[in-house]
Scaffold this motif. Structure first.
Motif, short mmCIF file in Angstrom:
data_model
loop_
_atom_site.label_atom_id
_atom_site.label_comp_id
_atom_site.label_asym_id
_atom_site.label_seq_id
_atom_site.Cartn_x
_atom_site.Cartn_y
_atom_site.Cartn_z
N ARG A 51 42.20 -34.25 -18.36
CA ARG A 51 42.06 -32.83 -18.02
C ARG A 51 42.03 -32.65 -16.51
O ARG A 51 42.71 -31.77 -15.95
N LEU A 52 41.27 -33.50 -15.83
CA LEU A 52 41.17 -33.41 -14.38
C LEU A 52 42.51 -33.73 -13.70
O LEU A 52 42.88 -33.10 -12.71
N ILE A 53 43.24 -34.69 -14.25
CA ILE A 53 44.55 -35.03 -13.70
C ILE A 53 45.51 -33.85 -13.84
O ILE A 53 46.30 -33.56 -12.93
N LYS A 54 45.44 -33.13 -14.96
CA LYS A 54 46.30 -31.96 -15.14
C LYS A 54 45.98 -30.88 -14.11
O LYS A 54 46.87 -30.22 -13.59
N ASP A 63 45.14 -34.08 -1.76
CA ASP A 63 44.11 -34.60 -0.85
C ASP A 63 42.86 -33.73 -0.92
O ASP A 63 42.93 -32.51 -1.00
N ASP A 64 41.73 -34.39 -0.87
CA ASP A 64 40.42 -33.72 -0.82
C ASP A 64 40.13 -32.82 -2.01
O ASP A 64 39.39 -31.85 -1.90
N GLN A 65 40.72 -33.11 -3.16
CA GLN A 65 40.41 -32.35 -4.36
C GLN A 65 39.13 -32.89 -4.98
O GLN A 65 38.96 -34.10 -5.12
N ILE A 66 38.23 -32.02 -5.37
CA ILE A 66 36.96 -32.45 -5.98
C ILE A 66 37.21 -33.21 -7.28
O ILE A 66 36.44 -34.09 -7.65
N GLU A 67 38.33 -32.91 -7.95
CA GLU A 67 38.65 -33.60 -9.19
C GLU A 67 38.85 -35.10 -8.98
O GLU A 67 38.53 -35.90 -9.86
N LEU A 68 39.36 -35.49 -7.82
CA LEU A 68 39.52 -36.92 -7.52
C LEU A 68 38.18 -37.62 -7.51
O LEU A 68 38.03 -38.71 -8.08
N ALA A 69 37.20 -37.00 -6.90
CA ALA A 69 35.85 -37.58 -6.87
C ALA A 69 35.25 -37.63 -8.27
O ALA A 69 34.56 -38.61 -8.62
N GLU A 70 35.51 -36.62 -9.07
CA GLU A 70 35.00 -36.61 -10.44
C GLU A 70 35.63 -37.73 -11.27
O GLU A 70 34.95 -38.38 -12.07
N ILE A 71 36.93 -37.96 -11.08
CA ILE A 71 37.60 -39.05 -11.80
C ILE A 71 37.02 -40.39 -11.39
O ILE A 71 36.72 -41.23 -12.25
N TRP A 72 36.84 -40.60 -10.08
CA TRP A 72 36.24 -41.85 -9.62
C TRP A 72 34.85 -42.03 -10.21
O TRP A 72 34.47 -43.13 -10.64
N GLY A 73 34.08 -40.95 -10.23
CA GLY A 73 32.73 -41.01 -10.79
C GLY A 73 32.74 -41.41 -12.27
O GLY A 73 31.93 -42.23 -12.71
N LEU A 74 33.64 -40.81 -13.04
CA LEU A 74 33.75 -41.15 -14.45
C LEU A 74 34.14 -42.62 -14.65
O LEU A 74 33.60 -43.30 -15.51
#
Length: 82
Positions: A51-54, A63-74
């Motif tokens: 979902r976050l990748i979509k 760059d600097d999308q909060i979703e990237l940090a969320e994916i790393w966290g997951l």
């Protein structure tokens, strides 16, 4: 997060009442199926990552999308959980 709501609602404005009713029934079936299908820990997290990748895919710059940090966290959470 990139706000996709205006485009979605603009699309709804172009639909006839019959098309909106069909969409509502279709979405209702999808929701019912998701509610009645239990998912494992891995399946739930993978669905969230997809979902976050979509969401990222809809943005012009990733760059600097909060979703990237969320994916790393997951991913870190899943690796740490064993």
């Amino acid at each position: 997060m990139y706000d996709i709501r205006p485009e979605f609602y603009d699309l709804l404005d172009t639909m006839t009442l019959g098309e909106k009713k069909y969409l509502m029934q279709y979405l209702g079936k999808i929701i019912e199926e998701e509610e009645n299908t239990p998912k494992t820990y891995l399946e739930e997290n993978w669905a969230e990552i997809k979902r976050l990748i979509k969401i990222i895919d809809l943005t012009p710059y990733i760059d600097d999308q909060i979703e990237l940090a969320e994916i790393w966290g997951l991913c870190e959470e899943m690796i740490g959980s064993g």
